[in-house]
Design an enzyme around this catalytic site. Structure first.
Site, PDB file in Angstrom:
ATOM      1  N   HIS A  78       0.819  -1.211   0.000  1.00  0.00           N
ATOM      2  CA  HIS A  78       0.000   0.000   0.000  1.00  0.00           C
ATOM      3  C   HIS A  78       0.853   1.262   0.000  1.00  0.00           C
ATOM      4  O   HIS A  78       1.859   1.337   0.714  1.00  0.00           O
ATOM      5  CB  HIS A  78      -0.930   0.012   1.226  1.00  0.00           C
ATOM      6  CG  HIS A  78      -2.010  -1.006   1.123  1.00  0.00           C
ATOM      7  ND1 HIS A  78      -3.227  -0.739   0.550  1.00  0.00           N
ATOM      8  CD2 HIS A  78      -2.032  -2.313   1.472  1.00  0.00           C
ATOM      9  CE1 HIS A  78      -3.960  -1.832   0.562  1.00  0.00           C
ATOM     10  NE2 HIS A  78      -3.257  -2.811   1.123  1.00  0.00           N
ATOM     11  N   GLU A  94      -8.134   4.657  -5.196  1.00  0.00           N
ATOM     12  CA  GLU A  94      -8.446   4.549  -3.777  1.00  0.00           C
ATOM     13  C   GLU A  94      -8.151   5.841  -3.018  1.00  0.00           C
ATOM     14  O   GLU A  94      -8.804   6.115  -2.011  1.00  0.00           O
ATOM     15  CB  GLU A  94      -7.684   3.376  -3.168  1.00  0.00           C
ATOM     16  CG  GLU A  94      -8.217   2.042  -3.655  1.00  0.00           C
ATOM     17  CD  GLU A  94      -7.428   0.832  -3.208  1.00  0.00           C
ATOM     18  OE1 GLU A  94      -7.929  -0.285  -3.388  1.00  0.00           O
ATOM     19  OE2 GLU A  94      -6.308   0.982  -2.666  1.00  0.00           O
ATOM     20  N   PHE A 124       0.597   4.326   7.633  1.00  0.00           N
ATOM     21  CA  PHE A 124      -0.759   4.460   8.161  1.00  0.00           C
ATOM     22  C   PHE A 124      -1.683   3.856   7.117  1.00  0.00           C
ATOM     23  O   PHE A 124      -1.668   4.250   5.953  1.00  0.00           O
ATOM     24  CB  PHE A 124      -1.100   5.936   8.389  1.00  0.00           C
ATOM     25  CG  PHE A 124      -2.535   6.176   8.743  1.00  0.00           C
ATOM     26  CD1 PHE A 124      -3.027   5.782   9.975  1.00  0.00           C
ATOM     27  CD2 PHE A 124      -3.390   6.797   7.848  1.00  0.00           C
ATOM     28  CE1 PHE A 124      -4.364   5.999  10.314  1.00  0.00           C
ATOM     29  CE2 PHE A 124      -4.720   7.027   8.175  1.00  0.00           C
ATOM     30  CZ  PHE A 124      -5.202   6.620   9.406  1.00  0.00           C
ATOM     31  N   ILE A 126      -5.531   2.917   5.963  1.00  0.00           N
ATOM     32  CA  ILE A 126      -6.953   3.172   6.142  1.00  0.00           C
ATOM     33  C   ILE A 126      -7.635   2.898   4.809  1.00  0.00           C
ATOM     34  O   ILE A 126      -7.030   3.086   3.750  1.00  0.00           O
ATOM     35  CB  ILE A 126      -7.202   4.630   6.605  1.00  0.00           C
ATOM     36  CG1 ILE A 126      -8.653   4.837   7.018  1.00  0.00           C
ATOM     37  CG2 ILE A 126      -6.773   5.632   5.541  1.00  0.00           C
ATOM     38  CD1 ILE A 126      -8.894   6.142   7.781  1.00  0.00           C
ATOM     39  N   ALA A 128      -9.210   4.163   2.175  1.00  0.00           N
ATOM     40  CA  ALA A 128      -9.308   5.553   1.734  1.00  0.00           C
ATOM     41  C   ALA A 128     -10.463   5.789   0.762  1.00  0.00           C
ATOM     42  O   ALA A 128     -10.834   6.943   0.529  1.00  0.00           O
ATOM     43  CB  ALA A 128      -7.991   5.983   1.084  1.00  0.00           C
TER      44      ALA A 128
END
Length: 176
Positions: A78, A94, A124, A126, A128
């Protein structure tokens, strides 16, 4: 689990084709969804999937079984929030919520990311999709005080959501 509105026979055919794919081809597709080899192996081991829900359940089960090392493998695939991978359509799509954002907000996001990475040793993470840069920054700040174990479980849940979206997209793109 993310439900999907399209339950067409085309999607069922795509699911069957995916389930019947040779192991190497299936692994390639699954590693594009999630870069954890342990996750890909667990999802592949659950085939054949009777329907989309069964595939998403395999994702849920696989995510629950990942070790901390496996989570690290998954996160390695990611991009940092606020910095989609150039030329990576998935990353760009994303993180669409950062497009056109004020540079001061992006600077705050980059600073908060750096602090998070220094504390936790990974990006981090998440889901998104559908989030703005401001809401991602708020979530980052909210999660920063967490201990490593709490954060690992939140990351596990966020990865599951991302994988659900990507698996649904994989089935839908196969039918288009």
């Amino acid at each position: 689990m993310t439900n999907h509105p399209h339950a067409s026979s085309d999607a069922a055919n795509a699911l069957q084709a995916l389930a019947a794919a040779p192991a190497a081809e299936l692994e390639k597709h699954l590693l594009e969804v999630c870069s954890s080899p342990a996750w890909a192996a667990a999802v592949a081991a659950a085939r054949p999937w009777s329907d989309r829900h069964a595939l998403l359940t395999a994702n849920l089960t696989a995510m629950a079984g990942l070790s901390v090392t496996d989570l690290g493998d998954a996160m390695a695939g990611h991009a940092r929030i606020g910095k989609p991978k150039p030329g990576d359509a998935t990353s760009e799509r994303e993180q669409a919520g950062i497009h056109g954002v004020d540079s001061a907000l992006l600077d705050e996001l980059h600073e908060a990311n750096a602090a998070y990475e220094a504390k936790f040793g990974h990006v981090f993470l998440i889901c998104a999709t559908g989030r703005t840069a401001a809401t991602m920054l708020d979530a980052l700040r909210e999660r920063f005080p967490n201990d490593a174990a709490t954060e690992a479980e939140i990351v596990r849940g966020e990865l599951r959501k991302i994988n659900d979206i990507r698996l649904n997209r994989l089935l839908d793109e196969t039918t288009s």
